[in-house]
Design a protein around this motif. Structure first.
Motif, short mmCIF file in Angstrom:
data_model
loop_
_atom_site.label_atom_id
_atom_site.label_comp_id
_atom_site.label_asym_id
_atom_site.label_seq_id
_atom_site.Cartn_x
_atom_site.Cartn_y
_atom_site.Cartn_z
N PRO A 115 -119.70 -52.20 54.66
CA PRO A 115 -119.51 -51.65 56.01
C PRO A 115 -119.53 -52.75 57.05
O PRO A 115 -120.27 -53.73 56.92
CB PRO A 115 -120.72 -50.72 56.17
CG PRO A 115 -121.72 -51.18 55.18
CD PRO A 115 -120.98 -51.80 54.06
N GLY A 116 -118.69 -52.62 58.04
CA GLY A 116 -118.68 -53.63 59.11
C GLY A 116 -117.76 -54.79 58.83
O GLY A 116 -117.55 -55.64 59.68
N SER A 117 -117.20 -54.85 57.60
CA SER A 117 -116.28 -55.96 57.28
C SER A 117 -114.85 -55.47 57.33
O SER A 117 -114.54 -54.37 56.89
CB SER A 117 -116.56 -56.52 55.88
OG SER A 117 -117.83 -57.11 55.82
N THR A 118 -113.95 -56.30 57.85
CA THR A 118 -112.52 -55.97 57.82
C THR A 118 -111.99 -56.24 56.42
O THR A 118 -112.66 -56.92 55.62
CB THR A 118 -111.75 -56.86 58.81
OG1 THR A 118 -111.89 -58.23 58.38
CG2 THR A 118 -112.29 -56.72 60.23
N PHE A 119 -110.78 -55.78 56.13
CA PHE A 119 -110.25 -56.04 54.79
C PHE A 119 -110.05 -57.53 54.53
O PHE A 119 -110.37 -58.00 53.44
CB PHE A 119 -108.97 -55.26 54.48
CG PHE A 119 -108.50 -55.56 53.07
CD1 PHE A 119 -107.34 -56.29 52.86
CD2 PHE A 119 -109.25 -55.18 51.98
CE1 PHE A 119 -106.93 -56.62 51.56
CE2 PHE A 119 -108.86 -55.51 50.68
CZ PHE A 119 -107.68 -56.23 50.48
N PRO A 120 -109.52 -58.31 55.48
CA PRO A 120 -109.42 -59.76 55.21
C PRO A 120 -110.77 -60.39 54.86
O PRO A 120 -110.87 -61.25 53.99
CB PRO A 120 -108.86 -60.33 56.51
CG PRO A 120 -108.10 -59.21 57.10
CD PRO A 120 -108.85 -57.96 56.73
N GLN A 121 -111.82 -59.92 55.52
CA GLN A 121 -113.17 -60.43 55.21
C GLN A 121 -113.58 -59.99 53.80
O GLN A 121 -114.12 -60.79 53.02
CB GLN A 121 -114.20 -59.93 56.23
CG GLN A 121 -114.07 -60.58 57.59
CD GLN A 121 -114.89 -59.88 58.66
OE1 GLN A 121 -115.09 -58.67 58.64
NE2 GLN A 121 -115.34 -60.65 59.64
#
Lengths: 220, 180
Positions: A188-194
């Motif tokens: 949670p809180g992470s974008t897909f690139p991350q």
């Protein structure tokens, strides 16, 4: 944002930048010091390497060359004629990257005899008359991108640490959107690139995802 | 959880990188190819020498190397300003302490020359007698007149984080190739 300089410190015993690594990452407080120590060790290498090569480790900064007279003086004293901030070596020997109880990292020069020299180069006081050769980032500054990438890798390790993937759900994911949605629940809180970088940085996660068959769906 | 960090282990005179196999590929020889081993050897050597060239040890916890004798002992004729070094290696500087007399670097090159194993590589004390003596003095601190300046992790030590990350990236790149 992780990796941001939260504050700078200048006292008689210390000149340092204080960097928050984990803001917004969801990494539990109990794990932060362990990974902050790895970042500290990495930063010590990278900052000393940059400085030793007469380069600033700080994004947007550079080390001006030595004046002609000082260059000649250094060379007569059997030192290289470049701005590597090393004559006796005492200031760089006093350089360290400490870890706070909150899991922040503090690159700096510690010890009263060398703080003045370090401020001469970094000018946290605003009073230095020397040409600026910054090796400690100020507030709102970041390290150069290759150094920042290494920091991000270690932070990603912290995020991935102990994560268990929902294997059954992932095996049943038929589309990229479904797979991404499941992973966003896990991180949670992470974008897909991350998330992509977190996965690519952990062999256990990569192998588990490979067994579920979603790696091609994710474009990995 | 990553098994990777447990695979770098140092003994008395050498350090071994033994990359873990995968559950989906247990045959190490297929995972850790000769190309991977060569890349490990090159990357560890290059990254370590980048640090040594600015006077820093690639071994975790060691930090910067102690000054040479001329500075340490406040002796104008101490190493490297002694007549023997000046005559043979006039370009040798007092700072940084980079363990290098010439661009050949026979000692430094020898200690990073790897032996290939099934799961990776092993580096450390050279077999050449003279270079082995240098290793005992510099790396292990076994000579009274020469401060210890550790370049290869031994005795339970490990590399600094920047080198561990470099090793890890080689491993992850190979895994991605195997899995895709």
């Amino acid at each position: 944002m992780p990796g941001t300089v939260k504050k700078t410190n200048l006292t008689s015993d210390e000149i340092s930048s204080e960097i928050d690594l984990f803001e917004g990452t969801g990494v539990p407080r109990s794990k932060r010091k362990r990974f902050a120590r790895r970042v500290a060790d990495f930063l010590k290498d990278e900052i000393l390497k940059s400085v030793g090569n007469a380069k600033s480790p700080v994004s947007g900064e550079r080390f001006p060359g030595l004046s002609k007279s000082y260059k000649e003086f250094k060379q007569k004293q059997n030192r290289p004629g470049k701005a590597n901030l090393e004559f006796t070596g005492d200031m760089l020997d006093a350089f360290d990257v400490k870890v706070t109880d909150q899991g922040r990292v503090k690159p700096g020069v510690f010890g009263s005899s060398e703080v003045g020299k370090a401020d001469g180069h970094n000018n946290f006081s605003g009073e230095s008359t020397l040409r600026k050769r910054r090796f400690l980032p100020d507030e709102d500054q970041k390290f150069k991108s290759d150094i920042q990438s290494g920091i991000d890798e270690i932070i990603n390790e912290a995020i991935a640490d102990g994560v268990k993937l929902p294997v059954r759900r992932l095996k049943n994911a038929g589309t990229r959107a479904e797979a991404v949605s499941i992973l966003k629940d896990v991180f949670p809180g992470s974008t897909f690139p991350q998330i992509r970088n977190i996965i690519l940085g952990d062999e256990a996660l990569l192998e588990t995802l490979s067994r579920t068959g979603v790696l091609p769906l994710l474009g990995l | 959880m990553s098994k990777f960090r447990k695979t770098i282990r140092s003994g008395k005179t050498k350090i071994k990188i033994d990359l873990p196999s995968l559950e989906t590929l247990s045959d190490k020889k297929k995972l850790v190819t000769t190309a991977v081993k060569k890349e490990l050897e090159r990357k560890i050597r290059d990254k370590s020498l980048e640090l040594v060239s600015v006077g820093k040890s690639p071994v975790k916890g060691v930090g910067r190397f102690k000054a040479y004798a001329t500075q340490r002992n406040d002796d104008p004729r101490g190493y490297p300003n002694d007549s023997n070094t000046r005559s043979k290696f006039p370009g040798k500087k007092t700072r940084p302490v980079n363990l290098k007399l010439s661009n050949d670097m026979p000692y430094l090159k020898a200690i990073f020359k790897a032996k290939f194993t099934d799961g990776g590589i092993e580096i450390g004390k050279p077999s050449d007698k003279l270079l082995a003596k240098l290793f005992e003095a510099h790396n292990e601190g076994e000579h009274d007149d020469v401060p210890q300046r550790k370049v290869i992790p031994t005795g339970g030590d490990t590399f600094t984080e920047s080198i561990i990350l470099a090793i890890k990236n080689i491993y992850l790149k190979r895994i991605k190739n195997v899995l895709s």
